[in-house]
Every structure is written in structure tokens, then in C-alpha cells.
Motif scaffolding. Structure first.
Motif, PDB file in Angstrom:
ATOM      1  N   PRO A  23      -6.870  14.376   5.956  1.00  0.00           N
ATOM      2  CA  PRO A  23      -6.115  13.162   6.296  1.00  0.00           C
ATOM      3  C   PRO A  23      -6.794  11.859   5.881  1.00  0.00           C
ATOM      4  CG  PRO A  23      -6.129  14.695   8.144  1.00  0.00           C
ATOM      5  CD  PRO A  23      -7.092  15.224   7.134  1.00  0.00           C
ATOM      6  N   MET A  24      -8.095  11.869   5.689  1.00  0.00           N
ATOM      7  CA  MET A  24      -8.798  10.644   5.340  1.00  0.00           C
ATOM      8  C   MET A  24      -8.801  10.383   3.836  1.00  0.00           C
ATOM      9  SD  MET A  24      -9.425   9.674   8.288  1.00  0.00           S
ATOM     10  CE  MET A  24     -10.335   8.190   7.871  1.00  0.00           C
ATOM     11  N   ARG A  25      -8.282  11.322   3.036  1.00  0.00           N
ATOM     12  CA  ARG A  25      -8.236  11.128   1.589  1.00  0.00           C
ATOM     13  C   ARG A  25      -7.283   9.981   1.256  1.00  0.00           C
ATOM     14  NH1 ARG A  25      -6.429  15.822   0.253  1.00  0.00           N
ATOM     15  NH2 ARG A  25      -8.272  16.879  -0.574  1.00  0.00           N
ATOM     16  N   MET A  26      -7.741   9.100   0.388  1.00  0.00           N
ATOM     17  CA  MET A  26      -6.912   7.955   0.000  1.00  0.00           C
ATOM     18  C   MET A  26      -6.315   8.176  -1.384  1.00  0.00           C
ATOM     19  SD  MET A  26      -6.881   5.717   2.427  1.00  0.00           S
ATOM     20  CE  MET A  26      -6.356   4.207   1.630  1.00  0.00           C
ATOM     21  N   PRO A  27      -5.122   7.631  -1.653  1.00  0.00           N
ATOM     22  CA  PRO A  27      -4.560   7.696  -3.004  1.00  0.00           C
ATOM     23  C   PRO A  27      -5.453   6.965  -3.998  1.00  0.00           C
ATOM     24  CG  PRO A  27      -2.892   7.073  -1.398  1.00  0.00           C
ATOM     25  CD  PRO A  27      -4.208   7.012  -0.692  1.00  0.00           C
ATOM     26  N   LEU A  28      -5.100   7.068  -5.280  1.00  0.00           N
ATOM     27  CA  LEU A  28      -5.958   6.516  -6.338  1.00  0.00           C
ATOM     28  C   LEU A  28      -5.831   4.997  -6.426  1.00  0.00           C
ATOM     29  CD1 LEU A  28      -5.421   9.139  -9.155  1.00  0.00           C
ATOM     30  CD2 LEU A  28      -7.464   8.787  -7.784  1.00  0.00           C
ATOM     31  N   ILE A  29      -6.451   4.316  -5.462  1.00  0.00           N
ATOM     32  CA  ILE A  29      -6.532   2.868  -5.522  1.00  0.00           C
ATOM     33  C   ILE A  29      -7.955   2.470  -5.169  1.00  0.00           C
ATOM     34  CG2 ILE A  29      -4.111   2.380  -5.026  1.00  0.00           C
ATOM     35  CD1 ILE A  29      -4.835   1.990  -2.110  1.00  0.00           C
ATOM     36  N   SER A  30      -8.401   1.357  -5.688  1.00  0.00           N
ATOM     37  CA  SER A  30      -9.761   0.902  -5.420  1.00  0.00           C
ATOM     38  C   SER A  30      -9.875   0.383  -4.001  1.00  0.00           C
ATOM     39  CB  SER A  30     -10.147  -0.192  -6.418  1.00  0.00           C
ATOM     40  OG  SER A  30      -9.280  -1.300  -6.264  1.00  0.00           O
ATOM     41  N   GLN A  31     -11.103   0.286  -3.511  1.00  0.00           N
ATOM     42  CA  GLN A  31     -11.341  -0.147  -2.140  1.00  0.00           C
ATOM     43  C   GLN A  31     -10.765  -1.538  -1.890  1.00  0.00           C
ATOM     44  OE1 GLN A  31     -12.617   2.048  -0.062  1.00  0.00           O
ATOM     45  NE2 GLN A  31     -12.409   0.715   1.715  1.00  0.00           N
ATOM     46  N   GLU A  32     -10.910  -2.412  -2.906  1.00  0.00           N
ATOM     47  CA  GLU A  32     -10.412  -3.788  -2.716  1.00  0.00           C
ATOM     48  C   GLU A  32      -8.883  -3.854  -2.712  1.00  0.00           C
ATOM     49  OE1 GLU A  32     -11.987  -3.433  -7.021  1.00  0.00           O
ATOM     50  OE2 GLU A  32     -12.584  -2.776  -5.026  1.00  0.00           O
ATOM     51  N   ASP A  33      -8.242  -2.791  -3.214  1.00  0.00           N
ATOM     52  CA  ASP A  33      -6.773  -2.782  -3.220  1.00  0.00           C
ATOM     53  C   ASP A  33      -6.167  -2.155  -1.971  1.00  0.00           C
ATOM     54  OD1 ASP A  33      -6.311  -4.120  -5.553  1.00  0.00           O
ATOM     55  OD2 ASP A  33      -6.256  -2.326  -6.811  1.00  0.00           O
ATOM     56  N   ILE A  34      -7.005  -1.608  -1.070  1.00  0.00           N
ATOM     57  CA  ILE A  34      -6.483  -0.940   0.133  1.00  0.00           C
ATOM     58  C   ILE A  34      -5.615  -1.902   0.946  1.00  0.00           C
ATOM     59  CG2 ILE A  34      -7.132   0.004   2.380  1.00  0.00           C
ATOM     60  CD1 ILE A  34      -9.449   1.419   1.009  1.00  0.00           C
ATOM     61  N   LYS A  35      -6.077  -3.134   1.071  1.00  0.00           N
ATOM     62  CA  LYS A  35      -5.294  -4.117   1.833  1.00  0.00           C
ATOM     63  C   LYS A  35      -3.982  -4.446   1.121  1.00  0.00           C
ATOM     64  CE  LYS A  35      -6.882  -8.336   2.073  1.00  0.00           C
ATOM     65  NZ  LYS A  35      -7.657  -9.524   2.521  1.00  0.00           N
ATOM     66  N   LYS A  36      -4.047  -4.606  -0.196  1.00  0.00           N
ATOM     67  CA  LYS A  36      -2.843  -4.950  -0.963  1.00  0.00           C
ATOM     68  C   LYS A  36      -1.797  -3.856  -0.862  1.00  0.00           C
ATOM     69  CE  LYS A  36      -1.276  -6.001  -5.660  1.00  0.00           C
ATOM     70  NZ  LYS A  36      -1.679  -6.171  -7.079  1.00  0.00           N
ATOM     71  N   PHE A  37      -2.242  -2.589  -0.985  1.00  0.00           N
ATOM     72  CA  PHE A  37      -1.307  -1.472  -0.968  1.00  0.00           C
ATOM     73  C   PHE A  37      -1.237  -0.840   0.424  1.00  0.00           C
ATOM     74  CE2 PHE A  37      -2.644  -1.716  -5.443  1.00  0.00           C
ATOM     75  CZ  PHE A  37      -1.410  -2.007  -6.001  1.00  0.00           C
ATOM     76  N   SER A  38      -1.039  -1.690   1.416  1.00  0.00           N
ATOM     77  CA  SER A  38      -0.856  -1.237   2.799  1.00  0.00           C
ATOM     78  C   SER A  38       0.409  -1.880   3.357  1.00  0.00           C
ATOM     79  CB  SER A  38      -2.073  -1.597   3.656  1.00  0.00           C
ATOM     80  OG  SER A  38      -2.192  -3.003   3.778  1.00  0.00           O
ATOM     81  N   GLN A  39       0.700  -1.605   4.591  1.00  0.00           N
ATOM     82  CA  GLN A  39       1.913  -2.136   5.222  1.00  0.00           C
ATOM     83  C   GLN A  39       1.666  -3.547   5.735  1.00  0.00           C
ATOM     84  OE1 GLN A  39       3.360   0.324   8.401  1.00  0.00           O
ATOM     85  NE2 GLN A  39       5.044  -1.056   8.918  1.00  0.00           N
ATOM     86  N   HIS A  40       2.521  -4.480   5.339  1.00  0.00           N
ATOM     87  CA  HIS A  40       2.375  -5.873   5.752  1.00  0.00           C
ATOM     88  C   HIS A  40       3.463  -6.312   6.736  1.00  0.00           C
ATOM     89  CE1 HIS A  40       0.533  -5.475   1.717  1.00  0.00           C
ATOM     90  NE2 HIS A  40      -0.416  -6.230   2.254  1.00  0.00           N
ATOM     91  N   ASP A  41       4.600  -5.636   6.689  1.00  0.00           N
ATOM     92  CA  ASP A  41       5.735  -5.988   7.550  1.00  0.00           C
ATOM     93  C   ASP A  41       6.149  -4.783   8.380  1.00  0.00           C
ATOM     94  OD1 ASP A  41       6.082  -8.661   6.512  1.00  0.00           O
ATOM     95  OD2 ASP A  41       6.842  -7.705   4.698  1.00  0.00           O
ATOM     96  N   VAL A  42       6.739  -5.050   9.533  1.00  0.00           N
ATOM     97  CA  VAL A  42       7.109  -3.989  10.468  1.00  0.00           C
ATOM     98  C   VAL A  42       8.579  -4.154  10.838  1.00  0.00           C
ATOM     99  CG1 VAL A  42       6.570  -2.861  12.661  1.00  0.00           C
ATOM    100  CG2 VAL A  42       4.750  -4.019  11.380  1.00  0.00           C
ATOM    101  N   ASP A  43       9.348  -3.077  10.739  1.00  0.00           N
ATOM    102  CA  ASP A  43      10.751  -3.101  11.174  1.00  0.00           C
ATOM    103  C   ASP A  43      10.815  -2.800  12.663  1.00  0.00           C
ATOM    104  OD1 ASP A  43      11.528  -3.669   8.639  1.00  0.00           O
ATOM    105  OD2 ASP A  43      12.360  -1.695   8.176  1.00  0.00           O
ATOM    106  N   VAL A  44      11.533  -3.633  13.398  1.00  0.00           N
ATOM    107  CA  VAL A  44      11.645  -3.511  14.854  1.00  0.00           C
ATOM    108  C   VAL A  44      13.068  -3.868  15.270  1.00  0.00           C
ATOM    109  CG1 VAL A  44       9.211  -4.111  15.227  1.00  0.00           C
ATOM    110  CG2 VAL A  44      10.951  -5.924  15.239  1.00  0.00           C
ATOM    111  N   LEU A  45      13.401  -3.579  16.516  1.00  0.00           N
ATOM    112  CA  LEU A  45      14.648  -4.056  17.102  1.00  0.00           C
ATOM    113  C   LEU A  45      14.336  -5.281  17.946  1.00  0.00           C
ATOM    114  CD1 LEU A  45      16.256  -0.659  18.213  1.00  0.00           C
ATOM    115  CD2 LEU A  45      16.586  -1.897  16.063  1.00  0.00           C
TER     116      LEU A  45
END
Length: 853
Positions: A528-550
Motif C-alpha cells: 500500500p505504500m508504493r507510490m506511482p511513478l512521480i517524483s517526490q516533489e510532485d507528490i503534492k501536485k498529483f494529490s487531491q486538492h478539492d473535496v466533494d461534500v454535501l
């Protein structure tokens, strides 16, 4: 023809009764209520004899299990119909016969009561009569129908009485036959509505009160009955006290009514459900008919876990209290609003796409009957002000072979406000799901898979939204999709059979849709801790920034910035889901913005995946379901934590994961000269082991595409749809910058899936300078479409290690765009179609190597 209706009178074959009712008129539907089929036949025989003498076109519609009402005759056409195929197929076939036979044809139908043996629903018999009777009237026919008295509900008889021109009771008392007209449209005489004794060709009116009372006092013709559907289920409860074999027999009957006909899913349900389970499901159904594929999949998955899961797993499973809107309500909605003829026109090959928009608009604006509305209100009262979701659950959905992923709508009802406001929102959500059966993508999917003639009724699954109140919002901590087989691997060490998850914080809409500039977390369950092929500095960029809610205050589904939401109490440790973004926090501090913005976080789910047994539980669930299905599965789920970091998993959906398998390992070509290769990559592809010849390449020029305005980019997408049609049955590879199927042109090409459905390979090409990044959105509806259609996928990250890409190979090739689509001069600079000479694409899952040369 109106003149003929007034002047031409038709005989029933009984002269005395003709005088009583002033004969029949062209356009009359004649319904006989009888005690037996034999009594109905006694009314048919003289009518048939007279009709043949007058050399009229006579048609017998045969569908019942009773003895034939009319013997074979050279001048009588007989159509044998199979009512087992369901209401729509049956009613459509009758409609087709009526069109074919034309005007002034006379009909005899088998006893309608026999349809109960196949449909088990008075409601649908009433619907059949309501759609057939007006069309028969328009065609100036005479049609005979029979009903067995005191079998059908009062409401069904009332609907038939309202629709038909003649409703006649037939009694046999002391071996004498009596006819009692109950309705005779546009005719009247002082003695018409008395009982009449029929003796040969004579009809004697029974006017004396004493005689009438003596003859008919023992006859009960106003008895109200339950719908046959409810009688069958009520009687089934009594079987719970009988032996196992009898219970199993009854269970399978009820399953055929709720789940469908014999199939692989039916067999799985038969294996896991008991009679008591089926009766429990039926107790939560609104209306009658099937509960649909999505409901069946959810219930079956829960039952499998209940039977085979260990105690720890069972303790982590959140219960459900869903309701099911029966598929018969969908047809009833169409029939009672008067759209059946439009539905029949839309179901033809010629009208399939032509009439869909009109029918969709009507489905969005219809009216439900009072009886259905009352049941809707009861469901809303049950849920109170808890948010609910109205989900499509069509007959073919979530089944082996057809997932329909994302083709139909699901609608959140935040369920706040007055009872009247909440009811209005609920009813409109149901209309929206019904209307989605006419979505362009849905009908294209059915057409492409040869399903357009199949009976595709829409049932509905009504679920309580999983989650809790957090400040003014409602959402679950985690939502996502899971696959028991990981078909898209980027590292040869990944165990494909361990499965994968695609998880988000908040509602799962961001997990199943390709979101703009936002990324779900991909979890390989073997590590589960394996990350896709992105660099460490890109982890923030390629993460969730917005959340869908009611939003409870605004009563809508909305999107909230991650950091805005994380400042509230989550009723659980937020470190499970997010870690502080110290770099951004320090920069905000240096700029003096700390009071202006909430504290920044990165949603990496590190602690969730490392410090809880959530990944282990999900792997166990997927493995268990896949084993029992004997097939890879795809699930949707939510997870909610408490203050002690204990969690509950809510299994929302389970369906077979449509895949053609990995294929046999192939011999990869040696790559001695990189210049001989169009492109090559390690990993970042999906579609198994292949050696696929490529005849044509369709490519998008990134620079020219970028130069177009938004309208121009959409125009490119529509042109790709045209190319998709003209190159059907060719081996084609489609290449373009960023994401295919995005809703945002700045991130890729905004095609609908139906506009690339004939492609064999699609390539997403990275171009970081222009902001284009491939993203398969593993587990999304777009992903499901690719897998189900057998389209090979590859992402090309030019410039990365082990990636070869020679786009210049295309520049010297002739552009064949105008050869295929002559009126496309304005696209010649942005779309190129190239004929290849012996190009092949090779892939090997084991080594994770892909070569195109």
C-alpha cells in the motif's frame, strides 16, 4: 373515418344483444369479465362466425396457457407471442402487429388474466391495456379481451374501465348465460345497463327486482384484492415453515420476479440467498418488478462477506437500509404520462437516436400517480433528514458482460428543508435517473453492444449516504473504488492479483470521475505504500486538492478546498488522511498570510495505509468476492472512522470487472536500434500481452491544439468522433496530449467515450511545458469503458528514463484526413491521419515492456 364510426355498426354475432347495445362501433375495445375462459369463448364464437361471414380481416393474438380460443382457419391470422419476454417486448410486438395489419382489422386476444402467470403484476396488465387500447381505437378496429372476475385489483379494473369502450360482465347462473353491460361508450337506452339473459340469438332484459336479486345476490363482483404480486409474496411467507425443498422452490420463483431470469448472477444469488433473505428484499421494494443489477450486486456482495468473512471483517462492515424502486414503475411512469408511442418509435433502429432527446425531455417532466407518490412519501419519512442518493439500477447494469459504468445518473438528495421541498427534490431525482436512459452515451453503449432491442427497464436503488455531519457539511472520511485485479501496473514488482484501490477524501464522485487538475490516491494492495511513478516533489501536485461534500446549509452537492475542510473537527484523527504541508505553511508565514488562509495539508493517506488494517481488510474483501464470483470484481465503498480510529466499511456496489484477460505471453522484438522504434516504455500501459498490427495512426498536434480557443478544442473532439466512425473496423491508434475524455480542454481532448470507442489503442502523451499530463484515472468510469471495450492504453512520458518517443516519425507522412473526411480543411493542421506500413505494438506484462515499431 369519423363518418364510418358513426354509420357503420358491427355485430357481436348475437342479434338480441346487438339490439341491447346498438351493436359495436369501429374503434371499440370490448372487455368481457368472466368466471372462466370457457365463458369468454362463448362470447367469442358468435363474433368470429359473423366476422368470417362478412369477409373481414380477423387476427387471433395467442399468448395464454389456456386452450386456444379459436381453431386454426385459413382466413384467420394467428400470432403466437411469448409473454415470458416481459412487458416491453410483448407490448412492442403487439404494437408492431397492429401497425402491420392496419385499419379495420378485428382482433381476439387470449384471456389477459393469463399474463399474471408470466408477469405476476396486475399493474403491468393494466399498463398493457392502456397502451394497446388507444392504438386499436385509432385504427378503427374491434378487439375482444377477456378478464377472469375477482382475480385483478380494483384499481386495475378501474383503469381498464376508464380506457375501454365496452366493459361487460358475463355470468353463468343455473346453466344460463347472462350479460350485464357496465360501460357502453356513447350509447344509451333505458334498459341497456340491466342484466340480459342470452338464449341463442335472443337477449331478454331482466328488469324485475325480485328476479334480479334471486339470480345475482350470491355473486360477488366488487371484491377488492391485492395485486397478484403481493399475493404471491404473502403466500411465500407461509412457506418459511415448510421443508427445505419447498422453500428453495419458492425462493427461486421469487428470485425470478425480483432478480431476473436464469443467468450467472441468478445462480450466485441462488447459492447465497435464502427464502427469508428474498422476502426481506421484497419488503423494501416500492412497486413491483425487478430491483436491477446494481441492487443485486450490492446485496450479493454483502451476503458473500456475511457467509465467508471472518469475525473481524464482519465487525468492520457497515449495515445498509436501502430501498428498491421496482422496474415496473419505470414503464408505468411512461404509460400513465402518455409517452408509450414515442417510446416504441425510439426503440426502432431508425428512431433510436432521433427520438431519444424528445423522450428524455418528457421523462424529466412527467407526473407520478397518487399511489406511487404516497409510497415515495413513506420512504422519505423513513430517512428523515438524512442525505440519500438515488442510483440507477437497470436490468442489464453491473452484470457479467455489461457494466454500464457511468452511463446512467446517480443523484444526491441532501434532503434538507420542509417536507414539501424534500419531496420535490426526491421526485425530481427519480425523474433525472429515468431520463438518463436516453443519455447519448447510454444509448450509444447499448447500440454498440447489440443491446438496443433488449428489455432495459430502469429500477432504482435508494441508499442512505454514508458519512456524518462535519460543521455545515456531510461526507464520509474515505470513498473509492477497488479492483481485485490490477490491470494497470507501472512496476514489474506489483502483484496484479493483490488488487488495487483508488481512494479520495470525501464523497466518491472524485474517485469515479476524471476530475480537473485533481488526483485520487492509487493504492496497490500488495504494498500500500508504493507510490506511482512521480517524483517526490510532485507528490503534492498529483494529490487531491478539492473535496466533494454535501452542503447542509445550501442543500447541494458542492466542492470545498481541502484545507478549508480540514480545519473542522472530523470526529477522527485528521493525520490518518493528511499531513501538514510545512513548506507551504512556512512560505505563507514569510509572506504574512497565515491569518488569511487555513493551515495547508497534503492528502497522502500515509497513516491510513501504514498504521491501520484498512488495506488488509480491503484486500480480503476483494479476494473473497473475486473468488466467489470466479471472476475479477470492481467495488465502490466508503469508510468512516470514529474518535478511537476504529472504522466501518460501507460496501455500496459490486460488479464483475469487465476484462478480456492478460492474453498469452508473446515474443518481444529485439530493440537493437532505437531509431527504428516509434515509441517504447517500461510500464504505464494497460491491456495485457498483445501483438497488435496498427493500420492507421490518428494524432493531435499539441502546439496547434493549444493555439485554438475553447470552442475550437471542442470542435477537434467532435471531429475525432467523426473519424472514429469512418475508421470503424480498422486497426487504429489514437494519440494526443494529456487526457482523452477530460471535461477540461486545457488538460486534454474533451471527447465522449462513444467518440473513440472504435479505436484499438489510445495514447496519452505527457507535455509538462504545456501542462498536459496523462492520467488513466484507474477505476474511473472512463477506465471501465476502456477495459470493457478492449481498448489498449499507454501513457508516454517523453524524457523519462526507459522511455523512447520519436514524434518526428509522423511529420514526413502524408495526412489522409481529407481522404476520409473531405469537409475538414480547418482541421488539417491539428489532426493527422497516417497510414502505417507494417507497424505493430507489442507488450509483455511480466517484464512490463512495451514497444511500437
Amino acid at each position: 373515418m369519423n363518418r364510418l364510426r358513426v354509420n357503420e355498426k358491427i355485430s357481436t354475432g348475437i342479434k338480441g344483444f346487438d339490439l341491447t347495445i346498438d351493436k359495436l362501433r369501429l374503434g371499440d375495445n370490448v372487455v368481457w369479465q368472466v368466471d372462466s375462459v370457457d365463458s369468454y369463448k362463448k362470447m367469442i364464437d358468435p363474433f368470429v362466425e359473423t366476422t368470417l361471414k362478412e369477409n373481414r380481416n380477423l387476427v387471433y393474438i395467442r399468448f395464454g396457457k389456456h386452450k386456444p380460443l379459436i381453431e386454426d382457419h385459413p382466413h384467420i391470422k394467428r400470432y403466437n407471442l411469448d409473454a415470458k419476454k416481459g412487458f416491453e417486448t410483448f407490448a412492442t410486438k403487439v404494437h408492431s402487429i397492429l401497425e402491420q395489419e392496419g385499419k379495420q382489422t378485428f382482433y381476439v386476444f387470449d384471456c389477459l388474466t393469463d399474463l399474471l402467470e408470466e408477469w405476476y403484476s396486475d399493474l403491468m396488465i393494466g399498463n398493457f391495456f392502456k397502451v394497446s387500447c388507444p392504438f386499436l381505437y385509432e385504427l378503427d378496429t374491434i378487439a375482444y379481451f377477456g378478464l377472469i372476475r375477482n382475480v385483478h385489483t380494483y384499481s386495475t379494473i378501474a383503469e381498464i374501465r376508464e380506457t375501454t369502450q365496452l366493459l361487460l360482465d358475463v355470468y353463468e347462473v343455473n346453466k344460463n348465460i347472462y350479460i350485464h353491460p357496465l360501460k357502453v361508450w356513447q350509447r344509451y337506452s333505458p334498459t341497456m345497463f340491466f342484466q340480459h339473459l342470452i338464449q341463442g340469438q335472443e337477449a331478454t332484459c331482466i328488469t324485475a327486482s325480485s328476479e334480479a336479486a334471486q339470480l345475482f345476490s350470491s355473486i360477488n363482483r366488487v371484491e377488492n384484492r391485492l395485486d397478484y404480486w403481493h399475493i404471491v409474496f404473502s403466500q411465500a411467507k407461509e412457506t418459511l415453515n415448510e421443508d427445505y425443498e419447498k422453500q428453495e422452490q419458492t425462493k427461486r420463483l421469487l428470485m425470478s420476479l425480483l432478480i431476473g431470469q436464469k443467468s450467472k448472477m441468478f445462480d450466485l444469488c441462488d447459492k447465497y440467498f435464502t427464502l427469508k433473505d428474498i422476502l426481506t428484499i421484497a419488503s423494501r421494494e416500492i412497486g413491483t418488478g425487478f430491483i436491477g443489477g446494481k441492487s443485486v450486486g450490492m446485496l450479493l456482495a454483502r451476503k458473500i462477506i456475511e457467509k465467508h468473512g471472518n469475525q473481524q471483517l464482519l465487525s468492520h462492515l457497515e449495515p445498509h437500509d436501502s430501498f428498491f424502486l421496482g422496474s415496473d414503475i419505470f414503464y408505468t411512469y411512461i404509460v400513465q404520462n402518455g409517452w408509450w408511442k414515442l417510446r416504441v418509435k425510439q426503440k426502432t433502429k431508425e428512431g433510436y437516436f432521433q427520438y431519444a432527446p424528445e423522450l428524455k425531455e418528457k421523462l424529466l417532466n412527467g407526473v407520478f400517480s397518487e399511489r406511487i407518490r404516497e409510497q415515495f412519501i413513506q420512504v422519505l419519512e423513513y430517512f428523515g433528514q438524512s442525505p440519500i442518493i438515488i442510483r440507477s439500477s437497470s436490468l442489464l447494469e453491473d452484470n457479467f458482460g455489461n457494466a454500464f459504468a457511468g452511463k446512467y445518473e446517480s443523484v444526491f438528495c441532501v434532503n434538507q428543508g420542509t417536507p414539501e421541498e424534500r419531496y420535490k427534490e426526491f421526485e425530481q431525482a427519480i425523474r433525472t435517473v429515468y431520463a438518463s436512459t436516453m443519455n447519448e452515451d447510454a444509448i450509444a453503449y447499448r447500440m454498440n453492444r447489440g443491446l438496443f432491442e433488449k428489455d432495459e427497464q430502469m429500477a432504482i436503488l435508494i441508499q442512505r449516504v454514508s458519512g456524518d455531519h462535519h460543521h455545515q457539511y456531510f461526507f464520509p472520511h474515505i470513498a473509492g473504488v477497488g479492483n481485485s485485479s490490477n490491470l494497470y501496473v507501472w512496476d514489474k514488482s506489483i502483484n496484479m492479483d493483490a488488487g488495487m484501490l483508488r481512494i479520495v477524501f470525501g464523497l466518491g464522485t472524485r474517485a469515479v470521475d476524471r476530475t480537473v487538475g485533481d488526483y485520487a490516491r492509487i493504492v496497490t494492495l500488495d504494498n500500500p505504500m508504493r507510490m506511482p511513478l512521480i517524483s517526490q516533489e510532485d507528490i503534492k501536485k498529483f494529490s487531491q486538492h478539492d473535496v466533494d461534500v454535501l452542503s447542509l446549509s445550501n442543500n447541494v452537492l458542492t466542492t470545498v478546498k481541502r484545507d478549508e475542510l480540514l480545519k473542522y473537527d472530523l470526529h477522527a484523527s485528521k493525520t490518518l488522511f493528511a499531513r501538514p504541508d510545512e513548506e507551504t505553511a512556512n512560505r505563507l508565514h514569510e509572506l504574512g498570510y497565515t491569518d488569511r488562509y487555513p493551515y495547508p495539508y497534503i492528502l497522502d493517506f500515509h497513516s491510513l495505509l501504514k498504521d491501520t488494517n484498512f488495506p488488509h481488510m480491503m484486500r480480503e474483501i476483494l479476494s473473497l468476492l473475486s473468488k466467489e464470483y470466479e471472476y475479477p470484481v470492481d467495488i465502490e465503498f466508503t469508510v468512516n472512522f470514529d474518535d478511537n480510529n476504529e472504522f466501518k466499511i460501507n460496501l455500496l456496489q459490486c460488479r464483475p470487472l469487465q476484462t478480456s484477460g492478460l492474453g498469452k505471453q508473446i515474443e518481444m522484438p529485439k530493440l537493437t536500434d532505437e531509431s527504428s522504434c516509434f515509441f517504447s516504455t517500461n510500464g504505464n500501459f494497460m491491456g495485457g500481452n498483445i501483438r497488435l498490427p496498427i493500420e492507421y495512426i490518428v494524432s493531435i498536434n499539441t502546439e496547434e491544439y493549444l493555439n485554438r480557443n475553447e470552442q475550437g478544442k471542442y470542435a477537434v473532439a467532435r471531429k475525432i468522433g467523426k473519424i472514429n466512425s469512418v475508421l470503424k473496423d480498422k486497426n487504429v491508434m489514437l494519440m494526443g496530449p494529456g487526457r482523452w475524455g477530460t471535461t477540461t480542454p486545457s488538460l486534454g481532448i474533451p471527447v465522449h467515450f462513444s467518440e473513440l470507442s472504435n479505436m484499438n489503442v489510445i495514447c496519452e502523451i505527457a507535455s509538462q511545458e504545456e501542462g498536459f499530463m496523462p492520467e488513466l484515472s484507474y477505476g474511473s468510469h472512463f477506465f471501465q469503458d476502456l477495459v470493457e471495450s478492449g481498448i489498449f492504453y499507454v501513457a508516454i512520458f517523453a524524457g523519462q528514463k526507459d522511455v523512447i518517443y520519436h514524434p518526428e516519425w509522423l511529420k514526413d507522412k502524408e495526412n489522409l484526413l481529407l481522404d476520409f473526411l473531405p469537409q475538414s480543411e480547418e482541421f488539417i493542421d491539428v489532426i493527422q491521419i497516417v497510414k502505417t506500413n507494417g507497424m505493430n505494438i507489442y507488450s509483455d506484462i511480466t517484464t512490463q515492456k512495451l514497444i511500437c515499431k
